[in-house]
Scaffold this active site. Structure first.
Site, mmCIF file in Angstrom:
data_model
loop_
_atom_site.group_PDB
_atom_site.id
_atom_site.type_symbol
_atom_site.label_atom_id
_atom_site.label_comp_id
_atom_site.label_asym_id
_atom_site.label_seq_id
_atom_site.Cartn_x
_atom_site.Cartn_y
_atom_site.Cartn_z
ATOM 1 C CG ASP A 13 14.503 106.506 53.578
ATOM 2 O OD1 ASP A 13 15.170 107.553 53.641
ATOM 3 O OD2 ASP A 13 13.901 106.137 52.554
ATOM 4 C CE LYS A 16 21.172 106.974 56.058
ATOM 5 N NZ LYS A 16 19.949 106.246 55.691
ATOM 6 N N GLY A 40 17.586 112.086 52.719
ATOM 7 C CA GLY A 40 16.579 112.844 53.458
ATOM 8 C C GLY A 40 16.623 112.367 54.893
ATOM 9 C CG HIS A 41 19.738 112.055 56.734
ATOM 10 N ND1 HIS A 41 21.103 112.120 56.778
ATOM 11 C CD2 HIS A 41 19.458 111.067 55.840
ATOM 12 C CE1 HIS A 41 21.634 111.217 55.957
ATOM 13 N NE2 HIS A 41 20.641 110.575 55.365
ATOM 14 C CD GLN A 223 22.425 108.005 49.403
ATOM 15 O OE1 GLN A 223 23.633 108.057 49.375
ATOM 16 N NE2 GLN A 223 21.700 109.106 49.471
#
Ligand code: GDP
Ligand code: IMO
Ligand code: MG
Length: 429
Positions: A13, A16, A40-41, A223
Site C-alpha cells: 500500500d 504502487k 489493491g491498487h 505487496q
C-alpha cells in the site's frame, strides 16, 4: 532496453498503483508477476477513481497489460474486475489484456482453507486478505494446481481433480468440512472457461517479442518487500516473493530485463494485518497519520496500522531487492506535524541493531531508536516540482535518501495521477 520494475519497499500500500499508472504512459507493456487479487491498487485520474486487484494498472491507459505466470489467478474475480472496470469506461479486450496460460488458478476451496486456517489460528492468525492466496501457492509448489491452460482441456481433468481433491479433502476433513463437490467445481470451471480462454496466451512469447522490438516493459509488483516470503517478517508475510527478481521468473522474461528497480516508499509506515511493526504508533499521532492518509485497506476495508518512517527496514528492502531509486509517496500526509521521527536502529534486549533480525520474537520486541527532525507547516499537497516543496520537506527527503542509501527518483504529493515530482526518469536510465 530501458525497463522499469516497480515494487513496494515496505508492507504494501505504498502507492504502487498510482506510480505505475503515471509511468505507464512511457511503457509499451505493463506486467503483473506475483501475488493475486490480495493486492489493491488505487488510481485517481481527474474525478475517476479506479481500484484494481488483479489487473495490471496499465489497463486504465489502454497500455498492453499482461498477467504473468507468477500470479495466482482467480478466474471469477477476473471476470468481475473486468466487468467493473468496463463499467467505468475502461476498454478491455484480448488485444490489450493477456493472461499467462501457465498461471495457476485460485479455486473456491483455496478461499475456504484460507478462512478455516485463520479462524483456527485464533490470536496467532496472520490477518490474510482471505482470498486463498497462500493455499493456491501451496498447490502450485506441490504440483497439484489446475492452471489456466487446463481450462481448454476440461474433458481430461479427472486425474488432476483426483490429485487436488485427495489433498484438500483430507485437509477439509481435519476441519470437519465435507469433501469438495467435484461436479459443481467442474460445472463452474466449464462456465468460466469461455470467459477466460480468449485472454489466455503464451505471454513469455509476447514479452520476448516485445523485447526483440525494443519495447519498454513496466513490471508492477504487488505487496511489499517486508511481506516477501523469504525476506519479510515471516510468518506474517504473503506467500510469494515480492522482490524485484521475481519479475523475471514470474513473467518468462530473463533477469536482465528487470531494468531500473523503482522501490515505492511511503513517507511514513503502514501495515495491514498482524505481525511485528517496530515504529507503530498506537496513540493520537498514529490516529492522525491514519486519518490524514485515509489509511483503510482497498481489498478488505481494514484500518491500516500507522507509524513513523523506518529507515532501517527500507534500507534492508533496498538492499535485498537491488532498488535503483525510490518513489517517495504521501509526503503531503506529513504536512503540519511539529516534529517528525525517523527510526535509525533498534534495541532488542541489551543489543543494538542496524537491521531487523529474522526471528519473529526478536522482531516483536525491537524498540526503535529515533532521530527527530522539525516538520513543516506549509502544504506540499499537489506539488508538482521540487521548487514547490518547503525547505524542511526537502531536508526530510534528503535525510531519508542518506539513511536508506538510495536516491529519490519521484515524489508523490496527492492521490491524483499528475501530482508527481520527477527527479530522475527511471525509463531514461
Ligand atoms: P498500492 O497497493 O501500493 O497501489 O497502494 P494503495 O492504492 O493500496 O494505497 C495507497 C493509497 O494512497 C491510495 O488510496 C492512493 O490513492 C493514495 N495515494 C497514493 N499516493 C499518494 C500521495 O502522494 N498522497 C496521498 N495523500 N495519497 C496518495
Ligand atoms: P498491495 O499490492 C498490504 C498482507 C495481508 C496479510 C499478509 C498475508 O495492495 O500493496 P495474503 O492474503 O497475501 O495471504 O495475506 O499480507 N497483504 C497486503 N498488505 N497490501 C497488499 O497488497 C497486501 N497483500 C497482502 O494483510 O498481512
Ligand atoms: Mg494496496
Amino acid at each position: 532496453m530501458a525497463n522499469v520494475t516497480v515494487i513496494g519497499a515496505q508492507w504494501g500500500d505504498e502507492g504502487k498503483g498510482k506510480i505505475v499508472d503515471w509511468l505507464a504512459i512511457k511503457a509499451d507493456v505493463v506486467v503483473r508477476f506475483q501475488g493475486g487479487h490480495n493486492a489493491g491498487h488505487t488510481l485517481v485520474v481527474g474525478d475517476q477513481t479506479y481500484k484494481l486487484s488483479l489487473l495490471p494498472s496499465g489497463i486504465v491507459r489502454g497500455t498492453l497489460s499482461v498477467i504473468g505466470n507468477g500470479v495466482v489467478f482467480d478466474p471469477w474475480h477476473f471476470r468481475d474486475e473486468v466487468a467493473k472496470l468496463t463499467g467505468q469506461g475502461v476498454d478491455i479486450n484480448p488485444q490489450n489484456l493477456q493472461v499467462a496460460e501457465n498461471a495457476p488458478l485460485i479455486l473456491p476451496f483455496h478461499r475456504d482453507l484460507d478462512a478455516m486456517r485463520e479462524e483456527a489460528a485464533g490470536a496467532g492468525k496472520i490477518g490474510t486478505t482471505g482470498r486463498g492466496i497462500g493455499p493456491a501457492y501451496e498447490d502450485k509448489v506441490g504440483r497439484r494446481s489446475i492452471r489456466i491452460c487446463d481450462l481448454a482441456h476440461l474433458d481430461d481433468l479427472e486425474p488432476q481433480l483426483d490429485r487436488i481433491c485427495a489433498h484438500h479433502d483430507a485437509l477439509r476433513a481435519g476441519f470437519g468440512q465435507p469433501p469438495i463437490d467435484r461436479q459443481r467445481l467442474l460445472d463452474d470451471l466449464w462456465d468460466i472457461a469461455a470467459f477466460v480462454l480468449p485472454f489466455a496466451k503464451p505471454v513469455w512469447l509476447t514479452l520476448n517479442q516485445a523485447k526483440k522490438r525494443g519495447d519498454r516493459v513496466l513490471f508492477e509488483g504487488a505487496q511489499g518487500v517486508l511481506l516477501d516470503v523469504d525476506h519479510g517478517t515471516y510468518p506474517f508475510v504473503t506467500s510469494s516473493n515480492t522482490i524485484a527478481g521475481t519479475a523475471s521468473g514470474g513473467s518468462g522474461l530473463g533477469p536482465s530485463s528487470v531494468g531500473f528497480v523503482l522501490g515505492i516508499v511511503k513517507a511514513y509506515t503502514t501495515r495491514v494485518g498482524a505481525g511485528p511493526f517496530p515504529t507503530e504508533l498506537e496513540d493520537a499521532t498514529g490516529q492522525r497519520l491514519g486519518e490524514r492518509g485515509h489509511e483503510f485497506g482497498t481489498v478488505t476495508g481494514r484500518k491500516r496500522r500507522c507509524g513513523w518512517f523506518d529507515a532501517v527496514l527500507v534500507r534492508q528492502s533496498a538492499a535485498v531487492s537491488g532498488i535503483t531509486g525510490i518513489a517517495l509517496t504521501k509526503l503531503d500526509v506529513l504536512d503540519g506535524f511539529e516534529t517528525l521521527k525517523i527510526c535509525t536502529g533498534y534495541t532488542i534486549g541489551d543489543q543494538t541493531y542496524d537491521y531487523l533480525p529474522p526471528h519473529a520474537a526478536d522482531q516483536a520486541r525491537a524498540v526503535p531508536i529515533y532521530e527527530e527532525m522539525p516538520g513543516w507547516q506549509e502544504t506540499t499537497a499537489g506539488a508538482r516540482s521540487w521548487a514547490d516543496l518547503p525547505a524542511q520537506a526537502i531536508k526530510y527527503v534528503r535525510r531519508i535518501e542518506e539513511l536508506i542509501e538510495c536516491p529519490v527518483a519521484l515524489v508523490s504529493t496527492s492521490p491524483e495521477r499528475e501530482d508527481t515530482i520527477l527527479v530522475r526518469d527511471p525509463f531514461a536510465d
